[in-house]
Motif scaffolding. Structure first.
Motif, PDB file in Angstrom:
ATOM      1  N   LEU A  77       0.832  -1.202   0.000  1.00  0.00           N
ATOM      2  CA  LEU A  77       0.000   0.000   0.000  1.00  0.00           C
ATOM      3  C   LEU A  77       0.873   1.262   0.000  1.00  0.00           C
ATOM      4  CD1 LEU A  77      -2.829   1.291   0.237  1.00  0.00           C
ATOM      5  CD2 LEU A  77      -2.567   1.113   2.720  1.00  0.00           C
ATOM      6  N   ARG A  80       2.255   1.675  -3.498  1.00  0.00           N
ATOM      7  CA  ARG A  80       1.279   2.201  -4.465  1.00  0.00           C
ATOM      8  C   ARG A  80       1.004   3.688  -4.257  1.00  0.00           C
ATOM      9  NH1 ARG A  80      -1.306  -2.792  -3.497  1.00  0.00           N
ATOM     10  NH2 ARG A  80      -2.790  -1.811  -2.089  1.00  0.00           N
ATOM     11  N   ARG A  81       0.893   4.102  -2.997  1.00  0.00           N
ATOM     12  CA  ARG A  81       0.539   5.492  -2.711  1.00  0.00           C
ATOM     13  C   ARG A  81       1.694   6.469  -2.880  1.00  0.00           C
ATOM     14  NH1 ARG A  81      -3.423   5.798   2.488  1.00  0.00           N
ATOM     15  NH2 ARG A  81      -5.163   4.726   1.518  1.00  0.00           N
ATOM     16  N   TYR A  82       2.882   6.059  -2.455  1.00  0.00           N
ATOM     17  CA  TYR A  82       3.955   7.038  -2.342  1.00  0.00           C
ATOM     18  C   TYR A  82       5.131   6.815  -3.296  1.00  0.00           C
ATOM     19  CZ  TYR A  82       1.370   8.264   1.815  1.00  0.00           C
ATOM     20  OH  TYR A  82       0.367   8.649   2.665  1.00  0.00           O
ATOM     21  N   LYS A  85       6.477   9.776  -5.333  1.00  0.00           N
ATOM     22  CA  LYS A  85       6.025  11.040  -4.739  1.00  0.00           C
ATOM     23  C   LYS A  85       7.019  11.569  -3.705  1.00  0.00           C
ATOM     24  CE  LYS A  85       1.178  10.039  -5.435  1.00  0.00           C
ATOM     25  NZ  LYS A  85      -0.112   9.796  -4.799  1.00  0.00           N
TER      26      LYS A  85
END
Length: 108
Positions: A77, A80-82, A85
């Motif tokens: 997770l 996928r999110r960071y 970024k």
């Protein structure tokens, strides 16, 4: 309880004194032996059995399976999110965490 042995020696004689001293030693020795046996019994009751290390290889993966799956899920997770970024180091750390948790999750 004090144990007393009767002496056939005349009261006050050197033999009587030695007999009384020997009697005290015998009584103390018996008390020490009883206390030692009592302490050994208590130590045996308190002792913790050693784990069977041959069962550890089967027990550990079963016990850790669910926490490892949760760690793997959360690191995926995070990826996928960071991913992309944050800075390059963060991407690398997340990738290591994902790879490590997946490897451990697959090994059971």
């Amino acid at each position: 309880m004090v144990e007393r042995h009767s002496s056939s020696y005349a009261a006050g004689s050197p033999c009587d004194r030695h007999y009384r001293e020997l009697n005290v030693v015998i009584v103390l020795r018996r008390a020490c032996m009883r206390k030692t046996a009592e302490l050994r019994s208590q130590a045996a009751e308190l002792s913790v059995p050693m784990p069977n290390w041959s069962n550890l290889r089967t027990w550990l993966p079963m016990t850790c399976r669910k926490p490892l799956r949760m760690v793997a899920s959360y690191t995926q997770l995070l990826a996928r999110r960071y991913q992309g970024k944050l800075d390059q180091d963060a991407d690398e750390f997340i990738a290591f965490a994902v790879d490590g948790s997946e490897a451990h999750a697959e090994s059971d």
